[in-house]
Scaffold this active site. Structure first.
Site, PDB file in Angstrom:
ATOM      1  N   ASP A 250     -21.050  53.233  40.235  1.00 20.15           N
ATOM      2  CA  ASP A 250     -19.995  54.081  39.675  1.00 20.15           C
ATOM      3  C   ASP A 250     -19.501  55.114  40.694  1.00 20.15           C
ATOM      4  O   ASP A 250     -20.303  55.700  41.437  1.00 20.15           O
ATOM      5  CB  ASP A 250     -20.587  54.816  38.457  1.00 20.15           C
ATOM      6  CG  ASP A 250     -19.572  55.617  37.682  1.00 20.15           C
ATOM      7  OD1 ASP A 250     -18.673  55.005  37.094  1.00 20.15           O
ATOM      8  OD2 ASP A 250     -19.684  56.862  37.667  1.00 20.15           O
ATOM      9  N   GLU A 312     -17.189  50.523  42.115  1.00 18.80           N
ATOM     10  CA  GLU A 312     -15.986  51.149  41.615  1.00 18.80           C
ATOM     11  C   GLU A 312     -15.551  52.123  42.697  1.00 18.80           C
ATOM     12  O   GLU A 312     -16.264  53.076  42.995  1.00 18.80           O
ATOM     13  CB  GLU A 312     -16.254  51.930  40.330  1.00 18.80           C
ATOM     14  CG  GLU A 312     -14.966  52.452  39.734  1.00 18.80           C
ATOM     15  CD  GLU A 312     -15.105  53.767  39.000  1.00 18.80           C
ATOM     16  OE1 GLU A 312     -15.991  54.566  39.341  1.00 18.80           O
ATOM     17  OE2 GLU A 312     -14.296  53.998  38.111  1.00 18.80           O
TER      18      GLU A 312
END
Ligand code: NOJ
Length: 589
Positions: A250, A312
């Protein structure tokens, strides 16, 4: 006649003559497509890494399947739907966080990295999910939220307890500007949270500010502290030992901040939260991010099964994206936000971006997606209000026939649409409350999976699921669409099977053709003797094209259609006619 055929039926139907002497691409078009098919084939990495020909499916666990009637999806619910995923043709699932969390950011504020939130079940349920997935050849990818923890994580509770706590330096603490014994002064600089307002939060007890790139309840870890590295490496070990296939990392570009704490430059205008726009120049993409990626890679590489790392990272251009591959020692699959963010059907724009990533300097494997839990679903973003279903199928062809690893989002295979809350009182996602009505938050793309046409869509037995079932569920649901060979679901299923069965689609190189066409994006996929051509009409008008295959030295005497939209025509000389937003996939023989 239904226009979707089974793979076998398709190969048996009409063979079309290939045009001879189709126009060569113009000089400017050649410039935008620098690689020839021969070169592209040479550039293809060898090896049988599973993630190169896998299709990843993102599951938002709150919304996929509820098994215990509390209105919230859970792990047992996911397990009960593994047959569905297997039947669809999915190879790996990425499950967004289901670790213990206060739930401010719906799981992205983690208070314990090595446990399961009771809302979603138990560790036994998790182990069972991995085991059952394995039986179906489905790998499980976990979310590794590395930039920040919850403010309720024990590490942060310790860190904020006193200035001399051993964990104080695990987070980013700074004095305020002009702070005195009685006045907290101003935040240390102008850095802003991605979710609005200052990225600094005053802590009265220890009289310092802490830094949070996201919500106030998500303090950033200090990656300059070696103890943080050791603790987070331990998290990777914990899940790898439980048999996961890798991680989606993330917010990875946000890990480090400028040590000189310089103010970010302002940009024109204001955001939905009323703040001046800024460029996150001093908090994004600092070079040390790559050291962390190498470290993560080295930890997971201790385990068998070729673990995958997906990042990401909404990189601003292909050069920055390519850096994420490192020298093959960082991540295999950095998500391509450039392509995901095109937001309009444009053949030249998609061609340009696909050419760029196809020719990325690291020769890395592209990773494509069009929807996820943070952005409005593709049905709404690309739909023109008239041909939305047709466009959903066109996007499916684009996603599943290009070279790279596709990443689907639950329900996209049904044509699920974004269903935003109608009133601020109904909003769950805090940014939707803060930015209302300009920013309605992300609830709209997180609504429950639509399994059937019952009032709760087969998602739950509770009378009130955590988010309401969209009205479109009565028509767009698994049960109904399975029965309809022309549905969006059936199109996905056919394309997923094609991708597995046709070596050119599974592993082949990709080169654009017809490079000066403003409306049709066409490309060739090639693996050994197998060649597949794809043409996508991205306009609202019918288009006639002649495929410029010989510009890539491709010989053939006929086209064998694998997939085509309604009203598809060919006069036998590669005069291909596509209806508005029509698509065509054919084998060259
Ligand atoms: C990216 C995640 O996808 C998003 O949902 C989350 O809010 C932020 N990172 C913060 O973790």
């Amino acid at each position: 006649m239904h226009w979707i055929k089974s793979v076998l039926a398709a190969t048996a139907i009409c063979a079309l003559g290939l045009s001879i002497g189709a126009p060569a691409p113009t000089a400017s078009a050649q410039k935008s497509a620098p690689t020839s098919i021969a070169q592209a084939e040479k550039d293809q990495p060898t090896g049988s890494e599973w993630w190169r020909h896998a299709v990843i499916y993102e599951i938002y666990p709150r919304s996929f399947q509820d098994s215990n009637g509390d209105g919230v999806g859970d792990l047992k619910g996911i397990t009960s739907r593994l047959d569905y995923l297997h039947d669809l043709g999915i190879d790996a699932i990425w499950i967004t966080p289901m670790y213990p969390s206060p739930g401010i950011d719906y799981g992205y504020d983690i208070s314990d990295y090595t446990a399961i939130d009771p809302l979603y079940g138990s560790m036994t349920d998790f182990d069972n999910l991995v085991a059952e997935a394995k039986k179906r050849n489905i790998r499980v990818i976990m979310d590794y939220v590395i930039n920040h923890t919850s403010d309720q994580h024990k590490w942060f509770l310790e860190s904020r307890s006193s200035r001399d706590n051993p964990k104080r330096d695990w987070y980013v603490w700074r004095d305020g500007k002009g702070e005195t014994a009685t006045d907290k002064g101003q935040p240390p600089n102008n850095w802003q949270s991605w979710f609005g307002h200052s990225a600094w939060q005053w802590d009265e007890k220890t009289r310092q500010y802490y830094y949070h790139y996201f919500y106030v309840q998500q303090p950033d870890l200090n990656w300059r502290n070696p103890e943080v590295h050791a603790a987070m490496d331990g998290v990777l070990d914990f899940w790898m030992k439980r048999g996961v296939a890798g991680f989606r990392i993330d917010a990875v570009s946000r890990l480090y901040e400028d040590p000189q704490m310089r103010d970010d430059p302002y940009l024109p205008g204001h955001n939905a939260y009323g703040d001046r726009n800024i460029q996150h120049k001093y908090t994004d993409d600092l070079p040390q991010v790559h050291d962390v990626l190498k470290e993560v890679r080295s930890v997971v590489d201790k385990y068998p099964g070729d673990p995958v790392l997906v990042t990401e990272a909404d990189e601003p251009n292909v050069q920055a994206l390519a850096k994420m591959y490192g020298n093959g020692d960082e991540v295999q699959l950095p998500m391509d936000f450039q392509i995901a963010d095109v937001n309009q059907l444009s053949a030249p724009r998609f061609r340009e971006l696909f050419n760029q990533i196809e020719n990325n300097s690291a020769h890395g494997q592209p990773e494509y997606f069009f929807s996820n839990h943070d952005q409005p679903r593709q049905w709404d973003r690309y739909g023109d209000g008239v041909h939305n279903d047709q466009i959903a199928k066109l996007m499916a062809v684009l996603e599943l026939t290009t070279r790279g690893t596709p990443q689907m989002y639950y329900g996209e295979e049904l044509g699920m649409r974004t269903t935003d809350p109608a009133r601020i009182e109904d909003v769950h996602d805090p940014i939707g409350k803060l930015g209302w009505p300009k920013e309605k938050g992300r609830d709209g793309e997180r609504t429950p999976m639509q399994w059937d046409s019952s009032s709760e869509a087969g998602f739950t037995t509770a009378s009130k699921p955590w988010l309401p079932i969209p009205p479109s569920a009565s028509k767009y649901n698994v049960e109904a669409e399975k029965k309809d060979p022309d549905s969006i679901f059936s199109t996905y299923k056919l394309l997923l099977a094609l991708r597995k069965n046709e070596s050119a689609l599974r592993d082949g190189s990709q080169v654009s053709i017809n490079n000066d066409d403003p409306d049709v994006f066409a490309y060739v996929r090639k693996s050994g003797d197998e060649t597949v051509v794809v043409a996508l009409n991205m306009s609202a008008k019918p288009q006639k094209i002649s495929l410029a295959l010989e510009s890539q030295g491709i010989q053939g005497s006929k086209l064998v259609p694998l997939y085509y939209s309604p009203n598809f025509r060919s006069d036998g000389f590669a005069r291909i006619q596509l209806e508005p937003f029509g698509a065509f996939v054919a084998k060259v023989q």
